[in-house]
Each structure stands twice: as structure tokens, then as C-alpha cells.
Scaffold this motif. Structure first.
Motif, PDB file in Angstrom:
ATOM      1  N   THR A   8      33.592  27.511  42.350  1.00  0.00           N
ATOM      2  CA  THR A   8      34.938  27.893  42.891  1.00  0.00           C
ATOM      3  C   THR A   8      36.152  27.799  41.976  1.00  0.00           C
ATOM      4  OG1 THR A   8      35.246  25.805  43.979  1.00  0.00           O
ATOM      5  CG2 THR A   8      34.016  27.542  45.276  1.00  0.00           C
ATOM      6  N   ARG A   9      36.172  27.432  41.061  1.00  0.00           N
ATOM      7  CA  ARG A   9      37.467  27.176  40.079  1.00  0.00           C
ATOM      8  C   ARG A   9      37.763  28.482  39.583  1.00  0.00           C
ATOM      9  NH1 ARG A   9      35.265  21.984  37.636  1.00  0.00           N
ATOM     10  NH2 ARG A   9      36.052  20.320  39.109  1.00  0.00           N
ATOM     11  N   ALA A  10      38.919  29.129  39.428  1.00  0.00           N
ATOM     12  CA  ALA A  10      39.180  30.251  38.642  1.00  0.00           C
ATOM     13  C   ALA A  10      40.765  30.199  38.272  1.00  0.00           C
ATOM     14  CB  ALA A  10      39.140  31.349  39.791  1.00  0.00           C
ATOM     15  N   LEU A  11      40.998  31.031  37.394  1.00  0.00           N
ATOM     16  CA  LEU A  11      42.322  31.286  37.058  1.00  0.00           C
ATOM     17  C   LEU A  11      43.340  32.062  37.869  1.00  0.00           C
ATOM     18  CD1 LEU A  11      44.141  30.605  34.496  1.00  0.00           C
ATOM     19  CD2 LEU A  11      43.826  32.882  33.596  1.00  0.00           C
ATOM     20  N   ASP A  12      44.496  31.298  38.180  1.00  0.00           N
ATOM     21  CA  ASP A  12      45.380  31.858  39.141  1.00  0.00           C
ATOM     22  C   ASP A  12      46.551  32.853  38.445  1.00  0.00           C
ATOM     23  OD1 ASP A  12      44.270  30.413  41.597  1.00  0.00           O
ATOM     24  OD2 ASP A  12      45.497  28.864  41.434  1.00  0.00           O
ATOM     25  N   PHE A  13      46.597  33.837  39.052  1.00  0.00           N
ATOM     26  CA  PHE A  13      47.832  34.666  38.644  1.00  0.00           C
ATOM     27  C   PHE A  13      48.878  34.905  39.779  1.00  0.00           C
ATOM     28  CE2 PHE A  13      44.006  35.791  36.270  1.00  0.00           C
ATOM     29  CZ  PHE A  13      44.452  36.162  35.034  1.00  0.00           C
ATOM     30  N   LYS A  14      50.095  35.042  39.170  1.00  0.00           N
ATOM     31  CA  LYS A  14      51.046  34.891  40.159  1.00  0.00           C
ATOM     32  C   LYS A  14      51.836  36.165  40.250  1.00  0.00           C
ATOM     33  CE  LYS A  14      50.279  30.510  40.703  1.00  0.00           C
ATOM     34  NZ  LYS A  14      49.722  29.761  41.896  1.00  0.00           N
ATOM     35  N   ALA A  15      51.287  37.160  40.202  1.00  0.00           N
ATOM     36  CA  ALA A  15      51.856  38.358  40.277  1.00  0.00           C
ATOM     37  C   ALA A  15      52.904  38.671  39.057  1.00  0.00           C
ATOM     38  CB  ALA A  15      52.597  38.580  41.700  1.00  0.00           C
ATOM     39  N   GLY A  16      53.084  38.150  37.927  1.00  0.00           N
ATOM     40  CA  GLY A  16      53.679  38.424  36.886  1.00  0.00           C
ATOM     41  C   GLY A  16      53.131  37.723  35.785  1.00  0.00           C
ATOM     42  N   ASN A  93      40.064  39.245  52.098  1.00  0.00           N
ATOM     43  CA  ASN A  93      39.715  38.081  53.113  1.00  0.00           C
ATOM     44  C   ASN A  93      40.066  36.785  52.158  1.00  0.00           C
ATOM     45  OD1 ASN A  93      37.494  38.280  51.278  1.00  0.00           O
ATOM     46  ND2 ASN A  93      35.976  38.405  52.809  1.00  0.00           N
ATOM     47  N   ASP A  94      40.430  36.558  50.887  1.00  0.00           N
ATOM     48  CA  ASP A  94      40.620  35.492  50.144  1.00  0.00           C
ATOM     49  C   ASP A  94      39.262  34.882  49.913  1.00  0.00           C
ATOM     50  OD1 ASP A  94      42.150  33.586  48.837  1.00  0.00           O
ATOM     51  OD2 ASP A  94      42.408  32.327  50.521  1.00  0.00           O
ATOM     52  N   ASP A  95      38.368  35.518  49.691  1.00  0.00           N
ATOM     53  CA  ASP A  95      37.035  34.979  49.225  1.00  0.00           C
ATOM     54  C   ASP A  95      36.583  35.682  47.995  1.00  0.00           C
ATOM     55  OD1 ASP A  95      34.697  33.554  49.214  1.00  0.00           O
ATOM     56  OD2 ASP A  95      33.959  33.958  51.265  1.00  0.00           O
ATOM     57  N   PHE A  96      35.677  35.263  47.142  1.00  0.00           N
ATOM     58  CA  PHE A  96      35.329  35.892  45.896  1.00  0.00           C
ATOM     59  C   PHE A  96      34.788  37.169  46.081  1.00  0.00           C
ATOM     60  CE2 PHE A  96      36.380  31.854  43.915  1.00  0.00           C
ATOM     61  CZ  PHE A  96      37.249  32.574  42.877  1.00  0.00           C
ATOM     62  N   SER A 178      54.302  47.133  33.990  1.00  0.00           N
ATOM     63  CA  SER A 178      55.104  48.566  33.419  1.00  0.00           C
ATOM     64  C   SER A 178      54.440  49.777  33.679  1.00  0.00           C
ATOM     65  CB  SER A 178      55.469  48.182  32.040  1.00  0.00           C
ATOM     66  OG  SER A 178      54.470  48.218  31.095  1.00  0.00           O
ATOM     67  N   ASP A 179      53.041  49.900  33.611  1.00  0.00           N
ATOM     68  CA  ASP A 179      52.303  51.196  33.414  1.00  0.00           C
ATOM     69  C   ASP A 179      51.644  51.213  34.928  1.00  0.00           C
ATOM     70  OD1 ASP A 179      52.897  51.778  30.633  1.00  0.00           O
ATOM     71  OD2 ASP A 179      51.387  50.188  30.455  1.00  0.00           O
ATOM     72  N   TRP A 180      51.315  50.281  35.716  1.00  0.00           N
ATOM     73  CA  TRP A 180      50.334  50.628  37.015  1.00  0.00           C
ATOM     74  C   TRP A 180      50.918  49.960  38.369  1.00  0.00           C
ATOM     75  CZ3 TRP A 180      46.828  54.235  36.437  1.00  0.00           C
ATOM     76  CH2 TRP A 180      46.410  54.660  35.330  1.00  0.00           C
ATOM     77  N   GLY A 181      52.091  49.550  38.238  1.00  0.00           N
ATOM     78  CA  GLY A 181      52.641  49.102  39.468  1.00  0.00           C
ATOM     79  C   GLY A 181      52.580  47.578  39.458  1.00  0.00           C
ATOM     80  N   SER A 182      52.542  47.031  40.653  1.00  0.00           N
ATOM     81  CA  SER A 182      52.467  45.511  41.072  1.00  0.00           C
ATOM     82  C   SER A 182      51.205  45.033  40.339  1.00  0.00           C
ATOM     83  CB  SER A 182      52.289  45.282  42.339  1.00  0.00           C
ATOM     84  OG  SER A 182      53.695  45.843  43.155  1.00  0.00           O
ATOM     85  N   GLN A 183      51.621  43.721  39.940  1.00  0.00           N
ATOM     86  CA  GLN A 183      50.653  42.784  39.175  1.00  0.00           C
ATOM     87  C   GLN A 183      49.867  42.275  40.176  1.00  0.00           C
ATOM     88  OE1 GLN A 183      53.444  41.850  35.904  1.00  0.00           O
ATOM     89  NE2 GLN A 183      51.688  40.947  35.044  1.00  0.00           N
ATOM     90  N   PHE A 184      48.708  41.599  39.671  1.00  0.00           N
ATOM     91  CA  PHE A 184      47.781  40.993  40.494  1.00  0.00           C
ATOM     92  C   PHE A 184      48.249  39.633  40.896  1.00  0.00           C
ATOM     93  CE2 PHE A 184      44.054  38.256  40.922  1.00  0.00           C
ATOM     94  CZ  PHE A 184      43.314  38.630  42.089  1.00  0.00           C
ATOM     95  N   SER A 185      48.006  39.282  42.429  1.00  0.00           N
ATOM     96  CA  SER A 185      48.370  37.870  42.851  1.00  0.00           C
ATOM     97  C   SER A 185      47.011  37.577  43.461  1.00  0.00           C
ATOM     98  CB  SER A 185      49.331  38.131  43.716  1.00  0.00           C
ATOM     99  OG  SER A 185      49.822  36.833  44.501  1.00  0.00           O
ATOM    100  N   GLY A 186      46.308  36.402  42.787  1.00  0.00           N
ATOM    101  CA  GLY A 186      44.938  35.843  43.308  1.00  0.00           C
ATOM    102  C   GLY A 186      44.560  35.063  42.188  1.00  0.00           C
ATOM    103  N   SER A 187      43.091  35.005  41.998  1.00  0.00           N
ATOM    104  CA  SER A 187      42.299  34.262  41.170  1.00  0.00           C
ATOM    105  C   SER A 187      41.153  35.280  40.508  1.00  0.00           C
ATOM    106  CB  SER A 187      41.593  33.215  41.973  1.00  0.00           C
ATOM    107  OG  SER A 187      42.575  32.250  42.442  1.00  0.00           O
ATOM    108  N   ILE A 188      41.049  35.156  39.324  1.00  0.00           N
ATOM    109  CA  ILE A 188      40.021  35.772  38.608  1.00  0.00           C
ATOM    110  C   ILE A 188      39.193  34.633  37.703  1.00  0.00           C
ATOM    111  CG2 ILE A 188      39.644  37.546  36.918  1.00  0.00           C
ATOM    112  CD1 ILE A 188      42.173  38.817  37.475  1.00  0.00           C
TER     113      ILE A 188
END
Length: 238
Positions: A8-16, A93-96, A178-188
Motif C-alpha cells: 500500500t506504500r506509494a509516492l504522493d503527488f500534491k497537484a504540483g 474511490n481512493d483505492d488503487f 503547462s501542456d495538459w491542464g491540472s496535475q495529478f493529486s494522489g498516489s502512484i
């Protein structure tokens, strides 16, 4: 008894935030034919999970601020943007969820075009798939895919194929904003490039066992896995 979810560990992205990686052929001139990763997000909004500058992107498209939406492959060219969407799924749904994008040439193995028309004029089948595994029930409970053929016969269709493969631009896990709109907010986690189009049966194994990295053959992990970023270290990377 109780079954506990693993990995369940993953890298968090904060939309920036993003990870910049090259999109290029390997020493044998093999180019990525499969893009694969796992994600989770509670952010019920349109966002870009992965992009290759102005070439193409994999996006999440939300349906009315609900838990439902689509995984989208968007490809740009000088004539505009075309896209391929999966059917509606409960992606927020906040699941993988596991996602795989493959492309297959009608003429065989794909090589990087390197700004020539060799690749662009081919007929290419693109397929995007999303699946979710339930460890309690021990089965894949949601799965959908969509496919699109770009024949490359016209200047317009050839330009889409060319923009997808052009290796003069970097790729961004999380989107570059810059090219495709809003960045990802979540985990990958478990982001991978393969130089072969993975079969659905191989992908199913990765969905069930996230850290497995078998390919279509016994030598695939050595010969065809171009890039693997597990992104599951238990550490703060800031």
C-alpha cells in the motif's frame, strides 16, 4: 480470519509535483510500446497522471464531481487533440487502480521515428485498460478497456502517430502543468515502460500482485522492461 492488503506504500503527488523521465528507445532501438502504472486518488476532478510534453497524456476525467469517471489517452498534433476513453469506472474511490496503455503496429515491432515518417505512416492500434483488484475477495472486480486504430494514411492521422512517439521531449509522471491542464493529486506506484505490448493475462497478474514484473516471455523482464520505478519506498523524498 482477516486478509490484509499488501503493497500500500506509494509516492504522493500534491497537484504540483512531478517526476521527469526520458521517453526514448533503448540501446537496441526499441521504443516503449506499453506504459503501465498504479494510482489512487480521492480528488474528484479532471487531472493528468502522465504526460509527454505536447505529445500525449494519460488523464483522469471526472463525471460530475462523483467517484466515477474515465481514463483517457489524449494525443495532440498540429491539427488538434484526439482522445480515447475507457467506459465509466469508479476511479475516484481512493483505492488503487492499475492502468495499461499499449500500442501495436500492423507491420511488427515499433522503432522510434526520430522525426521521420517511418513510424507515423504505420497503422497503429492503441488500447487503454483500467482494472481494480479486491484482495478480500481475491479477484479483479472492475475492468474496462477501449481501443482505437490510427491508420497513418493521411497527414492528420500520421501527425498523431508522430507526436506520440517523438523522443525530443521529456515525460512527466504527475503531469507538468503547462501542456495538459491540472496535475495529478494522489498516489502512484510501479510505473513502467515496456518495449513490447503486454498481453491482458500478463497485466492481470500485475493487477493481482503489484510488485510482479513478468512480461510476455521468460526473458521480458531483462530484454523488454525499459524502465521500472517502484515508488514504494518507506521514506520522505522531499
Amino acid at each position: 480470519y482477516e486478509i490484509k492488503r499488501k503493497f500500500t506504500r506509494a509516492l504522493d503527488f500534491k497537484a504540483g509535483q512531478y517526476i521527469r523521465i526520458p521517453f526514448q528507445n533503448d540501446s537496441n532501438n526499441k521504443a516503449p510500446q506499453t506504459t503501465e502504472f498504479r494510482f489512487r486518488t480521492p480528488n474528484k476532478a479532471n487531472q493528468t497522471i502522465y504526460s509527454k510534453a505536447q505529445g500525449h497524456a494519460i488523464q483522469l476525467i471526472n463525471s460530475g464531481s462523483t467517484n466515477y469517471g474515465y481514463v483517457r489517452l489524449a494525443v495532440s498534433s498540429s491539427t488538434g487533440i484526439t482522445h480515447l476513453d475507457t467506459p465509466k469506472l469508479k476511479l475516484f474511490n481512493d483505492d488503487f487502480w492499475s492502468v495499461m496503455l499499449t500500442r501495436v503496429s500492423s507491420s511488427g515491432e515499433l522503432l522510434l521515428a526520430n522525426n521521420t515518417n517511418t513510424y507515423a505512416s504505420q497503422s497503429i492500434d492503441y488500447e487503454i485498460t483500467a482494472k481494480q483488484y479486491d484482495s478480500t475477495r481475491q479477484r479483479i472486480i472492475y475492468e474496462q478497456s477501449s481501443s482505437l486504430t490510427v491508420d497513418g494514411n493521411s497527414a492528420m492521422s500520421a501527425s498523431y502517430n508522430q507526436r506520440y512517439i517523438n523522443n525530443t521531449q521529456n515525460s512527466y509522471i504527475g503531469g507538468n502543468g503547462s501542456d495538459w491542464g491540472s496535475q495529478f493529486s494522489g498516489s502512484i506506484m510501479e510505473f513502467r515502460f515496456w518495449s513490447e505490448p503486454l498481453s491482458q493475462s500478463v497485466f492481470d497478474n500485475h493487477v493481482r500482485v503489484p510488485k510482479s514484473y513478468n512480461g510476455n516471455s521468460t526473458s521480458s523482464a531483462y530484454d523488454n522492461l525499459l524502465l521500472r520505478l517502484p515508488l514504494d519506498d518507506n521514506r520522505n523524498l522531499q
